[in-house]
Scaffold this motif. Structure first.
Motif, PDB file in Angstrom:
ATOM      1  N   LEU A   1       0.819  -1.203   0.000  1.00 57.60           N
ATOM      2  CA  LEU A   1       0.000   0.000   0.000  1.00 57.60           C
ATOM      3  C   LEU A   1       0.857   1.259   0.000  1.00 57.60           C
ATOM      4  CD1 LEU A   1      -2.713  -0.917   2.700  1.00 57.60           C
ATOM      5  CD2 LEU A   1      -2.906  -1.105   0.208  1.00 57.60           C
ATOM      6  N   ASP A   2       0.441   2.222  -0.766  1.00 59.33           N
ATOM      7  CA  ASP A   2       0.996   3.567  -0.708  1.00 59.33           C
ATOM      8  C   ASP A   2       0.005   4.381   0.114  1.00 59.33           C
ATOM      9  OD1 ASP A   2       2.138   6.021  -1.091  1.00 59.33           O
ATOM     10  OD2 ASP A   2       1.565   6.205  -3.188  1.00 59.33           O
ATOM     11  N   VAL A   3       0.410   4.856   1.300  1.00 60.65           N
ATOM     12  CA  VAL A   3      -0.509   5.493   2.244  1.00 60.65           C
ATOM     13  C   VAL A   3      -0.111   6.945   2.481  1.00 60.65           C
ATOM     14  CG1 VAL A   3      -1.564   5.381   4.535  1.00 60.65           C
ATOM     15  CG2 VAL A   3      -0.845   3.260   3.392  1.00 60.65           C
ATOM     16  N   VAL A   4      -1.056   7.832   2.292  1.00 60.39           N
ATOM     17  CA  VAL A   4      -0.894   9.242   2.629  1.00 60.39           C
ATOM     18  C   VAL A   4      -1.901   9.576   3.720  1.00 60.39           C
ATOM     19  CG1 VAL A   4      -1.177  11.619   1.823  1.00 60.39           C
ATOM     20  CG2 VAL A   4      -0.042   9.927   0.368  1.00 60.39           C
ATOM     21  N   ARG A   5      -1.429  10.206   4.774  1.00 62.97           N
ATOM     22  CA  ARG A   5      -2.330  10.654   5.838  1.00 62.97           C
ATOM     23  C   ARG A   5      -2.493  12.171   5.728  1.00 62.97           C
ATOM     24  NH1 ARG A   5       1.844   9.794  10.976  1.00 62.97           N
ATOM     25  NH2 ARG A   5       3.000  11.745  10.714  1.00 62.97           N
ATOM     26  N   TYR A   6      -3.633  12.650   6.155  1.00 62.33           N
ATOM     27  CA  TYR A   6      -3.893  14.083   6.124  1.00 62.33           C
ATOM     28  C   TYR A   6      -4.853  14.420   7.250  1.00 62.33           C
ATOM     29  CZ  TYR A   6      -8.143  12.563   3.653  1.00 62.33           C
ATOM     30  OH  TYR A   6      -9.316  11.939   3.309  1.00 62.33           O
ATOM     31  N   GLN A   7      -5.007  15.692   7.516  1.00 59.12           N
ATOM     32  CA  GLN A   7      -5.941  16.120   8.541  1.00 59.12           C
ATOM     33  C   GLN A   7      -7.071  16.919   7.902  1.00 59.12           C
ATOM     34  OE1 GLN A   7      -4.161  17.633  12.227  1.00 59.12           O
ATOM     35  NE2 GLN A   7      -2.188  16.787  11.587  1.00 59.12           N
ATOM     36  N   GLY A   8      -8.196  16.948   8.575  1.00 56.54           N
ATOM     37  CA  GLY A   8      -9.356  17.640   8.042  1.00 56.54           C
ATOM     38  C   GLY A   8      -9.966  18.556   9.080  1.00 56.54           C
ATOM     39  N   LYS A   9     -10.049  19.838   8.762  1.00 54.32           N
ATOM     40  CA  LYS A   9     -10.636  20.827   9.661  1.00 54.32           C
ATOM     41  C   LYS A   9     -12.114  20.973   9.293  1.00 54.32           C
ATOM     42  CE  LYS A   9      -6.368  21.217  10.877  1.00 54.32           C
ATOM     43  NZ  LYS A   9      -5.866  20.414  11.988  1.00 54.32           N
ATOM     44  N   LYS A  10     -12.989  20.356  10.078  1.00 58.86           N
ATOM     45  CA  LYS A  10     -14.396  20.199   9.714  1.00 58.86           C
ATOM     46  C   LYS A  10     -15.313  21.101  10.535  1.00 58.86           C
ATOM     47  CE  LYS A  10     -17.988  16.578   9.602  1.00 58.86           C
ATOM     48  NZ  LYS A  10     -18.227  15.142   9.826  1.00 58.86           N
ATOM     49  N   GLU A  11     -16.382  21.580   9.881  1.00 61.56           N
ATOM     50  CA  GLU A  11     -17.463  22.288  10.551  1.00 61.56           C
ATOM     51  C   GLU A  11     -18.770  21.835   9.932  1.00 61.56           C
ATOM     52  OE1 GLU A  11     -19.116  23.480  13.056  1.00 61.56           O
ATOM     53  OE2 GLU A  11     -17.467  24.880  13.375  1.00 61.56           O
ATOM     54  N   LYS A  12     -19.845  21.865  10.710  1.00 57.58           N
ATOM     55  CA  LYS A  12     -21.142  21.441  10.179  1.00 57.58           C
ATOM     56  C   LYS A  12     -22.242  22.352  10.694  1.00 57.58           C
ATOM     57  CE  LYS A  12     -21.577  17.854  13.761  1.00 57.58           C
ATOM     58  NZ  LYS A  12     -21.718  16.395  13.998  1.00 57.58           N
ATOM     59  N   MET A  13     -23.365  22.364   9.968  1.00 60.40           N
ATOM     60  CA  MET A  13     -24.496  23.220  10.309  1.00 60.40           C
ATOM     61  C   MET A  13     -25.777  22.572   9.810  1.00 60.40           C
ATOM     62  SD  MET A  13     -25.275  27.154   9.078  1.00 60.40           S
ATOM     63  CE  MET A  13     -24.104  27.899  10.239  1.00 60.40           C
ATOM     64  N   ALA A  14     -26.841  22.663  10.595  1.00 63.25           N
ATOM     65  CA  ALA A  14     -28.145  22.157  10.205  1.00 63.25           C
ATOM     66  C   ALA A  14     -28.918  23.226   9.445  1.00 63.25           C
ATOM     67  CB  ALA A  14     -28.934  21.709  11.433  1.00 63.25           C
ATOM     68  N   TYR A  15     -29.879  22.778   8.638  1.00 66.37           N
ATOM     69  CA  TYR A  15     -30.678  23.706   7.834  1.00 66.37           C
ATOM     70  C   TYR A  15     -31.416  24.716   8.708  1.00 66.37           C
ATOM     71  CZ  TYR A  15     -34.289  25.473   4.693  1.00 66.37           C
ATOM     72  OH  TYR A  15     -35.127  26.295   3.974  1.00 66.37           O
ATOM     73  N   ALA A  16     -31.865  24.305   9.888  1.00 65.04           N
ATOM     74  CA  ALA A  16     -32.613  25.214  10.760  1.00 65.04           C
ATOM     75  C   ALA A  16     -31.801  26.464  11.072  1.00 65.04           C
ATOM     76  CB  ALA A  16     -33.001  24.505  12.053  1.00 65.04           C
ATOM     77  N   ASP A  17     -30.481  26.321  11.275  1.00 65.22           N
ATOM     78  CA  ASP A  17     -29.620  27.474  11.536  1.00 65.22           C
ATOM     79  C   ASP A  17     -29.504  28.348  10.295  1.00 65.22           C
ATOM     80  OD1 ASP A  17     -28.988  26.765  14.212  1.00 65.22           O
ATOM     81  OD2 ASP A  17     -27.644  25.231  13.433  1.00 65.22           O
ATOM     82  N   PHE A  18     -29.358  27.688   9.135  1.00 67.46           N
ATOM     83  CA  PHE A  18     -29.324  28.451   7.883  1.00 67.46           C
ATOM     84  C   PHE A  18     -30.624  29.203   7.676  1.00 67.46           C
ATOM     85  CE2 PHE A  18     -30.954  28.348   3.503  1.00 67.46           C
ATOM     86  CZ  PHE A  18     -30.099  29.264   2.903  1.00 67.46           C
ATOM     87  N   ARG A  19     -31.769  28.577   7.937  1.00 69.53           N
ATOM     88  CA  ARG A  19     -33.064  29.198   7.697  1.00 69.53           C
ATOM     89  C   ARG A  19     -33.273  30.424   8.577  1.00 69.53           C
ATOM     90  NH1 ARG A  19     -35.603  29.866   3.482  1.00 69.53           N
ATOM     91  NH2 ARG A  19     -35.922  31.964   4.236  1.00 69.53           N
ATOM     92  N   ARG A  20     -32.839  30.333   9.842  1.00 73.10           N
ATOM     93  CA  ARG A  20     -32.970  31.484  10.743  1.00 73.10           C
ATOM     94  C   ARG A  20     -32.148  32.659  10.239  1.00 73.10           C
ATOM     95  NH1 ARG A  20     -33.531  27.421  14.836  1.00 73.10           N
ATOM     96  NH2 ARG A  20     -31.270  27.173  14.993  1.00 73.10           N
ATOM     97  N   TRP A  21     -30.913  32.353   9.799  1.00 72.11           N
ATOM     98  CA  TRP A  21     -30.084  33.426   9.243  1.00 72.11           C
ATOM     99  C   TRP A  21     -30.693  33.985   7.972  1.00 72.11           C
ATOM    100  CZ3 TRP A  21     -27.715  32.843   4.388  1.00 72.11           C
ATOM    101  CH2 TRP A  21     -26.912  33.927   3.992  1.00 72.11           C
TER     102      TRP A  21
END
Length: 281
Positions: free
Chosen positions: A252-272
């Motif tokens: 196997l050729d393996v590359v590791r990486y990191q992920g800076k994640k954020e999430k939001m529900a539609y209800a928050d989008f709708r209020r905005w």
């Protein structure tokens, strides 16, 4: 790192597409969100985890970025796991525009471009808001954020071949997650990575054919997998059909990486969005 505004912008792009209107720009969304937070007293959902500048040298990241972009997107197989993601690759991906080691004492600079994934989930009210994958496509090629988020918000919502296109009636139960990928490194072996910290990109040859696949950092944790289970599942995702106990025979050729994640529900989008429509941009 990904921010609440990035998720908000993806929702804005998708909703505008489904409603046949022009979406706000990323800059407009960012400015409006800041005003919304100040005027309503709402706390932004941005996560500070992983905001520390990396000490990894460009010379170490460069081979890893080149290696993940060598595999053609045609070798990425749609996965059988509900938490998987689909990958789009560019053959001439630039590694990064930053060629010097970052100063760990300086505050992190918000990225203007990044490899990224956009994920759409369906939240189930009957199961405590349990999230089920509805679409996820991304790229290892650094994208200008406005262009990349706008493109992949629609691609992952409408063109993930594992699902039918998202429809307007689904918007109220959607959640959007944005992951910006960072710190690509060549792993010493299949176990040279940390659960919950690293995503994996593997490639390998089997019976003369090259295969490749990726998992974002949160997938193994969500599935409760060990490192070995993660690697074997990832090989299966890539299309490997060998005997499970023989996986270590594959180079196997393996590359590791990191992920800076954020999430939001539609209800928050709708209020905005309702605030925007009431107050103006």
């Amino acid at each position: 790192m990904a921010t609440a505004e990035h998720c908000l912008f993806c929702f804005e792009v998708l909703a505008a597409h489904l409603e046949d209107r022009k979406p706000m720009s990323l800059a407009e969304v960012q400015k409006s969100w800041a005003q919304y937070i100040r005027s309503t007293g709402t706390e932004a959902a941005a996560d500070d985890n992983g905001a520390t500048a990396s000490n990894t040298k460009f010379s170490k990241r460069l081979p890893a970025l080149h290696r993940v972009t060598e595999v053609s997107s045609t070798s990425s197989i749609a996965s059988s796991s509900a938490s998987d993601s689909t990958l789009s690759l560019g053959p001439d991906t630039p590694a990064t525009s930053e060629e010097e080691e970052l100063d760990p004492s300086s505050p992190p600079t918000p990225p203007t471009s990044s490899p990224l994934f956009v994920t759409w989930n369906t939240l189930s009210p009957r199961h405590g808001g349990h999230a089920s994958l509805r679409g996820c496509i991304g790229t290892f090629e650094p994208q200008p954020l406005e262009e990349g988020l706008s493109s992949y918000a629609l691609i992952s919502a409408l063109q993930d071949m594992r699902f039918s296109p998202i429809t307007p009636r689904e918007l109220p139960v959607l959640e959007c997650a944005v992951t910006l990928l960072t710190d690509f490194e060549d792993a010493a072996d299949a176990f040279d990575w940390e659960l919950g910290t690293h995503g994996l990109r593997i490639s390998f040859y089997y019976h003369g054919k090259r295969y490749g696949a990726t998992y974002l950092p949160d997938v193994p944790v969500e599935q409760g997998w060990t490192k070995e289970e993660t690697v074997v599942s990832l090989m299966r995702k890539a299309g490997w059909v060998g005997r499970k106990e023989k996986w270590t025979d594959v180079e196997l050729d393996v590359v590791r990486y990191q992920g800076k994640k954020e999430k939001m529900a539609y209800a928050d989008f709708r209020r905005w969005r309702e605030w925007v429509e009431g107050k103006g941009k």
